[in-house]
Design an enzyme around this catalytic site. Structure first.
Site, mmCIF file in Angstrom:
data_model
loop_
_atom_site.group_PDB
_atom_site.id
_atom_site.type_symbol
_atom_site.label_atom_id
_atom_site.label_comp_id
_atom_site.label_asym_id
_atom_site.label_seq_id
_atom_site.Cartn_x
_atom_site.Cartn_y
_atom_site.Cartn_z
ATOM 1 C CB SER A 1 31.700 37.999 50.802
ATOM 2 O OG SER A 1 30.998 37.346 49.776
ATOM 3 C CG HIS B 1 34.741 38.064 46.484
ATOM 4 N ND1 HIS B 1 33.739 37.469 45.754
ATOM 5 C CD2 HIS B 1 34.360 37.949 47.788
ATOM 6 C CE1 HIS B 1 32.801 36.993 46.577
ATOM 7 N NE2 HIS B 1 33.159 37.285 47.823
ATOM 8 C CG HIS C 1 32.726 31.458 39.444
ATOM 9 N ND1 HIS C 1 32.560 30.462 40.374
ATOM 10 C CD2 HIS C 1 32.148 32.565 39.958
ATOM 11 C CE1 HIS C 1 31.889 30.956 41.407
ATOM 12 N NE2 HIS C 1 31.632 32.230 41.185
ATOM 13 N NE ARG D 1 25.987 34.892 40.596
ATOM 14 C CZ ARG D 1 27.038 34.953 41.411
ATOM 15 N NH1 ARG D 1 26.880 35.383 42.658
ATOM 16 N NH2 ARG D 1 28.241 34.576 41.000
ATOM 17 C CG ASP E 1 31.540 40.688 39.806
ATOM 18 O OD1 ASP E 1 30.613 41.200 40.450
ATOM 19 O OD2 ASP E 1 32.317 39.842 40.273
ATOM 20 N NE ARG F 1 26.948 37.175 48.360
ATOM 21 C CZ ARG F 1 27.786 36.586 47.509
ATOM 22 N NH1 ARG F 1 28.946 36.183 47.920
ATOM 23 N NH2 ARG F 1 27.445 36.375 46.244
ATOM 24 N NE ARG G 1 43.159 26.428 65.283
ATOM 25 C CZ ARG G 1 44.334 26.064 64.808
ATOM 26 N NH1 ARG G 1 44.446 25.419 63.666
ATOM 27 N NH2 ARG G 1 45.426 26.376 65.491
HETATM 28 N N1 NMX Z 1 41.576 36.414 33.013
HETATM 29 C C1 NMX Z 1 42.831 35.949 32.932
HETATM 30 N N2 NMX Z 1 43.297 34.864 33.570
HETATM 31 C C2 NMX Z 1 42.398 34.191 34.313
HETATM 32 C C3 NMX Z 1 41.059 34.578 34.422
HETATM 33 C C4 NMX Z 1 40.659 35.754 33.750
HETATM 34 N N3 NMX Z 1 39.421 36.236 33.837
HETATM 35 N N4 NMX Z 1 40.419 33.711 35.242
HETATM 36 C C5 NMX Z 1 41.336 32.806 35.630
HETATM 37 N N5 NMX Z 1 42.539 33.106 35.085
HETATM 38 C C6 NMX Z 1 43.807 32.435 35.339
HETATM 39 C C7 NMX Z 1 44.129 32.500 36.830
HETATM 40 O O1 NMX Z 1 44.686 33.760 37.186
HETATM 41 C C8 NMX Z 1 45.079 31.350 36.984
HETATM 42 O O2 NMX Z 1 46.330 31.760 36.480
HETATM 43 P P1 NMX Z 1 47.712 31.195 37.142
HETATM 44 O O3 NMX Z 1 47.699 29.729 36.855
HETATM 45 O O4 NMX Z 1 48.761 31.958 36.425
HETATM 46 O O5 NMX Z 1 47.638 31.510 38.599
HETATM 47 C C9 NMX Z 1 44.489 30.310 36.020
HETATM 48 O O6 NMX Z 1 43.695 31.058 35.074
HETATM 49 C C10 NMX Z 1 43.628 29.264 36.686
HETATM 50 O O7 NMX Z 1 42.627 29.929 37.440
HETATM 51 P P2 NMX Z 1 41.204 29.219 37.682
HETATM 52 O O8 NMX Z 1 41.446 27.970 38.440
HETATM 53 O O9 NMX Z 1 40.434 29.149 36.418
HETATM 54 O O10 NMX Z 1 40.447 30.316 38.586
HETATM 55 P P3 NMX Z 1 40.476 30.501 40.173
HETATM 56 O O11 NMX Z 1 39.493 29.558 40.776
HETATM 57 O O12 NMX Z 1 41.850 30.469 40.715
HETATM 58 O O13 NMX Z 1 39.962 32.006 40.316
HETATM 59 C C11 NMX Z 1 38.651 33.870 39.724
HETATM 60 C C12 NMX Z 1 38.644 32.383 40.009
HETATM 61 C C13 NMX Z 1 37.205 34.365 39.636
HETATM 62 C C14 NMX Z 1 39.340 34.609 40.858
HETATM 63 C C15 NMX Z 1 39.384 34.122 38.380
HETATM 64 O O14 NMX Z 1 38.660 33.525 37.332
HETATM 65 C C16 NMX Z 1 39.581 35.590 38.103
HETATM 66 O O15 NMX Z 1 40.549 36.164 38.581
HETATM 67 N N6 NMX Z 1 38.655 36.253 37.311
HETATM 68 C C17 NMX Z 1 38.740 37.669 37.072
HETATM 69 C C18 NMX Z 1 38.287 38.449 38.295
HETATM 70 C C19 NMX Z 1 36.817 38.294 38.514
HETATM 71 O O16 NMX Z 1 35.998 38.452 37.613
HETATM 72 N N7 NMX Z 1 36.439 38.033 39.756
HETATM 73 C C20 NMX Z 1 35.014 37.985 40.151
HETATM 74 C C21 NMX Z 1 34.498 36.592 40.465
HETATM 75 C C22 NMX Z 1 33.046 36.638 40.890
HETATM 76 N N8 NMX Z 1 32.876 37.365 42.140
HETATM 77 O O17 NMX Z 1 32.144 38.294 42.218
HETATM 78 O O18 NMX Z 1 33.513 37.008 43.139
HETATM 79 C C1 MLT Z 2 30.164 35.109 44.657
HETATM 80 O O1 MLT Z 2 29.037 35.487 44.332
HETATM 81 O O2 MLT Z 2 30.499 35.014 45.850
HETATM 82 C C2 MLT Z 2 31.173 34.884 43.582
HETATM 83 O O3 MLT Z 2 30.586 34.416 42.411
HETATM 84 C C3 MLT Z 2 32.382 34.096 44.023
HETATM 85 C C4 MLT Z 2 32.189 32.654 44.366
HETATM 86 O O4 MLT Z 2 31.109 32.109 44.414
HETATM 87 O O5 MLT Z 2 33.250 32.008 44.579
#
Ligand code: NMX
Ligand code: MLT
Length: 434
Positions: free
Chosen positions: A240, A270, A317, A326, A372, A398, A418
């Site tokens: 975002s 996100h 994360h 948080r 979250d 945000r 860019r």
């Molecule tokens: N549950 C299951 N698998 C997970 C999770 C989870 N909560 N978090 C990471 N993984 C998996 C991810 O999908 C990836 O799998 P693959 O290799 O098959 O693609 C692997 O673990 C490695 O991912 P990471 O490097 O640990 O995480 P990445 O930096 O790619 O993504 C998130 C970060 C936040 C997107 C990921 O942890 C996630 O999808 N969490 C659940 C959704 C969530 O809570 N999002 C909110 C984040 C905060 N916000 O508000 O933005």
């Molecule tokens: C955020 O607050 O934007 C989330 O925790 C995601 C991030 O920092 O990557």
């Protein structure tokens, strides 16, 4: 000129030479190397953005202008008799780097109050949405609809000097933030309360007024202050923040940039994860017939979700490697005010069982909860049970951080963003050469 704008003006004048010197005298200093893994892997860890408004340490969590969240909650002034600080004070801090006093905050409260009236056409646009539209779609559209009010656009067309771009951008930001509680609470009433509305109260602070328009009793105002403050900023690389910065880098106005930012927030990886946590928990509750599950039962739900090829929302994360502070702030509030609520007990059990399971599962780099995982507990407890709405609250918070960033982007003359892309062939050749 308002006190906040005057202080900001001085800070901008002081800061400009630092950026100019870095560019002119040290522009070719190397700060990072980039790997193929990072290029294909979503640019994790690539140091390519600059902001002084917040910084995220993987183990400590977010600092706003150098202050940890507990420090922010301790130092910012609070409304009389309240435990949570004014959101207006946070905006002052993010913009200027200074902790405001009561009188400085009171000026900002008045400024927002004066600017809060929403033009009729925005209600009409919200009213014209078909049923079952998602509140984030309505929120983003309502913000974009307001774009015709942009003061920046008018000044730009009138030929304003580049070095003054930040000024009408500040005006747009103030106008937009002031109107968000009305937009959000109107969407809520339209979608979930048969359009029954409560008029805004100009004597309240922005969070207090939002709670009032949502029709929720104290301490929902405290929950709102807490919510808007912790969601405000998370340095610049998250989707975002980055989207807001990217779109604004074209000199698109604040309304266009924030509407885009809201769209980025609306994805389940996100901001939408706060809705997904409650949707997932609802599934568990239904299966349990409303009973609180044992740890073993909860472990089984978590494994079933992972084995089905799904994510556990609210955990993991891209940067953090510890429990999100948080999350902790919200957990502490919950422990104090609603420890016996079954929904808190569900989330509390998840806090115990998910991290070891994610470790054993072996994929997620960070097994700990993010913000979250806890947001919905507070909303649910205080009667906002329409969880599709939770990401709108994230969006209001945000906006406070991202508008502050966009104002500074303009003040420091950051250019159009860019970066460069490569082809797979090129990457393969580079890999072979190594
Ligand atoms: N549950 C299951 N698998 C997970 C999770 C989870 N909560 N978090 C990471 N993984 C998996 C991810 O999908 C990836 O799998 P693959 O290799 O098959 O693609 C692997 O673990 C490695 O991912 P990471 O490097 O640990 O995480 P990445 O930096 O790619 O993504 C998130 C970060 C936040 C997107 C990921 O942890 C996630 O999808 N969490 C659940 C959704 C969530 O809570 N999002 C909110 C984040 C905060 N916000 O508000 O933005
Ligand atoms: C955020 O607050 O934007 C989330 O925790 C995601 C991030 O920092 O990557």
């Amino acid at each position: 000129m308002s006190g906040l704008k005057e202080t900001l003006y001085k800070k901008i004048e002081e800061h400009r030479p630092r950026t100019q010197k870095l560019l002119k005298e040290h522009g070719d200093v190397v700060i990072d190397e980039i790997t193929i893994g990072q290029v294909i892997g979503g640019m994790r860890g690539v140091k390519s953005l600059v902001t002084d408004i917040s910084y995220l340490d993987p183990n400590e969590g977010i600092r706003y202008r150098g202050y940890t969240l507990p420090e922010v909650f301790e130092l910012l002034p609070k409304p009389v008799g309240k435990e949570m600080p004014y959101v207006e004070g946070l905006f002052y801090l993010l913009l200027t780097g200074d902790i405001p006093n009561e009188s400085q905050i009171s000026d900002v409260v008045d400024e927002f109050s004066k600017r809060r009236i929403l033009p009729r056409y925005v209600y009409e646009v919200i009213d014209s949405f078909p049923c079952c539209s998602h509140p984030m779609t309505m929120f983003s559209t309502a913000i974009m609809t307001l774009q015709r009010e942009s003061f920046f656009v008018k000044k730009y067309h009138a030929g304003i000097n580049k070095k003054d771009y930040w000024d009408p951008t500040y005006e747009d930001a103030m106008n937009l933030i002031a109107k968000l509680p009305e937009i959000a609470s109107y969407i809520y009433s339209k979608l979930y309360q048969d359009g029954k509305r409560i008029q805004s109260n100009p004597n309240l602070d922005i969070a207090g007024n939002f709670a009032h328009m949502m029709g929720k009793d104290d301490p929902y105002d405290e929950v709102t202050r807490l919510n808007f403050i912790i969601h405000a900023d998370h340095e610049s690389g998250n989707v975002s923040a980055h989207t807001g910065h990217l779109v604004a880098s074209t000199l698109a106005d604040v309304y266009l940039a924030i509407s885009s930012m809201v769209n980025g927030l609306a994805g389940p990886l996100h901001g939408l994860a706060n809705q997904e946590v409650l949707r997932w928990l609802q599934g568990v509750m239904d299966k349990m017939g409303g009973e609180v599950p044992s740890e073993d039962e909860m472990k089984q739900f978590v494994w079933d979700t992972l084995n089905g090829g799904h994510l556990i929302p609210g955990f993991g994360h891209a940067v953090l490697r510890k429990t999100d502070p948080r999350y902790t702030v919200q957990r502490e509030f919950s422990l104090k005010h609603l420890a016996d609520d079954p929904i808190f007990k569900y989330v509390d059990i998840l806090y115990k069982v998910v991290p070891p399971i994610l470790r054993e599962h072996g994929k997620a780099k960070n097994p700990w909860p993010n913000l979250d995982a806890q947001t919905g507990v507070l909303q649910w407890h205080y009667g906002v049970r329409e969880y599709d709405f939770y990401t709108v609250l994230f969006g209001i918070g945000r906006t406070i951080g991202i508008t502050a960033n966009i104002i500074w982007d303009r003040a420091l003359g950051y250019p159009l963003e860019r970066p460069k892309s490569l082809t797979t062939d090129m990457l393969e050749k580079m890999a072979q050469q190594k």
